[in-house]
Write an enzyme that holds these catalytic residues in place. Sequence first.
Site, mmCIF file in Angstrom:
data_model
loop_
_atom_site.group_PDB
_atom_site.id
_atom_site.type_symbol
_atom_site.label_atom_id
_atom_site.label_comp_id
_atom_site.label_asym_id
_atom_site.label_seq_id
_atom_site.Cartn_x
_atom_site.Cartn_y
_atom_site.Cartn_z
ATOM 1 N N LYS A 55 -3.678 -6.469 6.266
ATOM 2 C CA LYS A 55 -3.318 -6.688 5.067
ATOM 3 C C LYS A 55 -1.408 -5.366 4.978
ATOM 4 O O LYS A 55 -0.662 -6.527 4.874
ATOM 5 C CB LYS A 55 -3.529 -7.093 4.578
ATOM 6 N N ASN A 56 -2.465 -4.798 5.207
ATOM 7 C CA ASN A 56 -1.156 -3.892 5.108
ATOM 8 C C ASN A 56 -0.226 -3.202 6.244
ATOM 9 O O ASN A 56 1.021 -2.625 6.038
ATOM 10 C CB ASN A 56 -1.625 -2.349 5.056
ATOM 11 N N CYS A 149 -1.150 0.847 -12.649
ATOM 12 C CA CYS A 149 -1.603 -0.155 -12.531
ATOM 13 C C CYS A 149 -3.225 0.004 -12.346
ATOM 14 O O CYS A 149 -3.230 1.796 -12.651
ATOM 15 C CB CYS A 149 -1.568 -0.923 -10.561
ATOM 16 N N ARG A 154 0.872 5.860 -10.069
ATOM 17 C CA ARG A 154 2.362 4.455 -8.586
ATOM 18 C C ARG A 154 3.731 4.531 -8.553
ATOM 19 O O ARG A 154 3.851 3.629 -8.569
ATOM 20 C CB ARG A 154 0.800 3.847 -7.905
ATOM 21 N N ASP A 337 -8.637 3.339 0.393
ATOM 22 C CA ASP A 337 -8.936 1.764 0.310
ATOM 23 C C ASP A 337 -10.396 1.871 1.128
ATOM 24 O O ASP A 337 -10.869 0.484 1.089
ATOM 25 C CB ASP A 337 -7.617 1.238 1.433
ATOM 26 N N ARG A 429 -6.524 -10.995 -3.007
ATOM 27 C CA ARG A 429 -6.051 -10.130 -2.394
ATOM 28 C C ARG A 429 -5.585 -10.186 -0.801
ATOM 29 O O ARG A 429 -4.586 -10.084 -0.150
ATOM 30 C CB ARG A 429 -4.985 -9.098 -3.116
HETATM 31 C C1 UD1 Z 1 -0.590 1.967 0.224
HETATM 32 C C2 UD1 Z 1 -1.677 0.831 0.936
HETATM 33 C C3 UD1 Z 1 -3.228 1.394 -0.178
HETATM 34 C C4 UD1 Z 1 -2.708 1.946 0.121
HETATM 35 C C5 UD1 Z 1 -1.983 3.051 0.099
HETATM 36 C C6 UD1 Z 1 -2.618 5.237 0.343
HETATM 37 C C7 UD1 Z 1 0.162 -0.924 1.339
HETATM 38 C C8 UD1 Z 1 0.781 -2.574 0.918
HETATM 39 N N1 UD1 Z 1 -0.620 -0.525 0.374
HETATM 40 O O1 UD1 Z 1 0.647 1.333 -0.605
HETATM 41 O O2 UD1 Z 1 -3.522 -0.150 0.457
HETATM 42 O O3 UD1 Z 1 -3.672 2.861 -0.671
HETATM 43 O O4 UD1 Z 1 -0.673 2.979 0.738
HETATM 44 O O5 UD1 Z 1 -2.969 4.710 1.495
HETATM 45 O O6 UD1 Z 1 0.224 -0.411 2.152
HETATM 46 N N2 UD1 Z 1 3.988 8.780 -4.243
HETATM 47 C C9 UD1 Z 1 4.930 8.989 -5.629
HETATM 48 N N3 UD1 Z 1 5.505 8.545 -5.604
HETATM 49 C C10 UD1 Z 1 6.092 7.718 -4.269
HETATM 50 C C11 UD1 Z 1 5.207 6.637 -3.567
HETATM 51 C C12 UD1 Z 1 4.051 7.443 -4.067
HETATM 52 O O7 UD1 Z 1 4.411 10.428 -5.645
HETATM 53 O O8 UD1 Z 1 7.377 7.276 -4.516
HETATM 54 C C13 UD1 Z 1 2.432 8.825 -4.738
HETATM 55 C C14 UD1 Z 1 1.936 7.330 -4.895
HETATM 56 O O9 UD1 Z 1 1.859 7.819 -6.644
HETATM 57 C C15 UD1 Z 1 -0.070 8.528 -5.067
HETATM 58 C C16 UD1 Z 1 0.401 8.456 -3.190
HETATM 59 O O10 UD1 Z 1 2.021 9.035 -3.226
HETATM 60 O O11 UD1 Z 1 -0.374 8.646 -5.327
HETATM 61 C C17 UD1 Z 1 -0.063 7.572 -2.378
HETATM 62 O O12 UD1 Z 1 0.722 6.388 -2.986
HETATM 63 P P1 UD1 Z 1 1.552 5.270 -0.944
HETATM 64 O O13 UD1 Z 1 0.933 5.902 0.017
HETATM 65 O O14 UD1 Z 1 3.083 5.143 -1.745
HETATM 66 O O15 UD1 Z 1 0.709 4.102 -1.180
HETATM 67 P P2 UD1 Z 1 1.643 2.833 -1.549
HETATM 68 O O16 UD1 Z 1 2.839 2.587 -0.076
HETATM 69 O O17 UD1 Z 1 1.744 2.456 -2.672
#
Ligand code: UD1
Length: 451
Positions: A55-56, A149, A154, A337, A429
């Site tokens: 999915k990711n 969420c 996030r 995850d 999902r």
């Molecule tokens: C993706 C995955 C999700 C997984 C996560 C971490 C997809 C669609 N989703 O989510 O399943 O749980 O990676 O492996 O691929 N953060 C910030 N600022 C930002 C972006 C992120 O502080 O601009 C923080 C987030 O709050 C969180 C951490 O970074 O604490 C990790 O988030 P991130 O790696 O961005 O996760 P996603 O890409 O949302």
Amino acid sequence: MSKNSGVNRIEGGATGIKPAGQQADDDGKNDLMNTKITITGGKPLQGKITVSSAKNAVLPILIGSLLAEGQSTIIDVPRLADVDTTCSLLQHLGCTVWWENRNIVVQTGNPVTPEAPDEFVRRMRASFLIIGPLVARYGRARIALPGGCAIGSRPVNLHLKGLEALGASVRLDHGTVDVWCDRLRGARVYLDFPSVGATEQLMMAATLASGQTIIENVAEEPEIVDLANYLNSMGARIKGAGTPVIKVEGTDSLRGATYAPIPDRIEAGSYMAAAAVCGGDLTMDNVIADHLKPVIAKLKETGAEVTELENSIRVQATGRLKAVDVKTLPYPGFPTDMQAQMMALLAVTQGTGVVTETVFENRFMHVEELKRMGARIKVESRTAIIEGVPKLAGAPVKATDLRAGAALIIAALAAEQATEISCVHHIDRGYDNIVGKLQGVGAAISRSVAE
Ligand code: UD1
């Protein structure tokens, strides 16, 4: 089904989820709020499960298709609600999208609407990834900011800071973000945290920027490498995906490509945890064992027998396993995850296990539900202490998010009496046909819609 009829979900195999923006059927038949999964635990799992594409990887790859001129075909796409949402989003932006058997074809070239209503981001956070491709190719994007969420606040600061570094202007206005630019220009960007989404966002944006972009401290997840491979097959020039530094040489245009995404390591890991919890002998087919190293290591530590075969992993377990400690980390560390699923396993292992969540600030929503089933868990800040009990008891529980839902299925497979899980739309999902796959290996699991 004609390609002009929009996103055609596959007859009989669809999730039942309407594309974003549509209501559930009036007669309530497809109303997922009334759908439940019922499980009677205690049966060992025996046989083979074929793991779907990740999915990711699929979601950013579908969104990455926005960058290309012409037609892209994504091979063997899982039937997931998030895939439906992504296809609806692409359609909304002006792409023509259709299923061809198990493949999805995306055709760009129609007039583009570079903005998406906030329901898309509310339904699926990955919708936010459209900004990079839209700004890089069409010079503008407008979408709602993802709010809080179920697994924490996030933020998206790293996405926006990175886009600004590439020369984009960013304006925040009442919860919506506007990003625009004539042409992005290559730059050096350092991510404060190796965010998966920010890495994907900036990598996609940089493909059509002028000059070279260097992104440091990037996420190294296999899904990043997969997206880079897809973009490179469209003509992008990305190096270093899978390492902490990604270099992108910008190019003027990309062309559509045909691409088969990697298998889903989290789906595989979830079934591996289920096998460990239930006992039995289960083989997960279509896996890349390298992507599952931390999960394999932890399961072995519990005493489960894990054998890596070519393209598959076999898990054999008998009796009660031993507790272990788990700390989530960015790849190649233990995946966040898989944290909830591992906690479901620890709920019934012998001894006390400690789970530390370092990636997300609030990802213990499943704890209260597991406790309803008799699990003994204490949460202190980002740490959960799990004292294993010999047996869980079936109870009515609620899937609070996708992986929490998977954890409840695993716990229910280990429980005495029946467990009824509600809010299964979260599970839809990210798990393609989870009920059918588990039925095929001996689980007493069924799905029903309440009258
Ligand atoms: C993706 C995955 C999700 C997984 C996560 C971490 C997809 C669609 N989703 O989510 O399943 O749980 O990676 O492996 O691929 N953060 C910030 N600022 C930002 C972006 C992120 O502080 O601009 C923080 C987030 O709050 C969180 C951490 O970074 O604490 C990790 O988030 P991130 O790696 O961005 O996760 P996603 O890409 O949302």
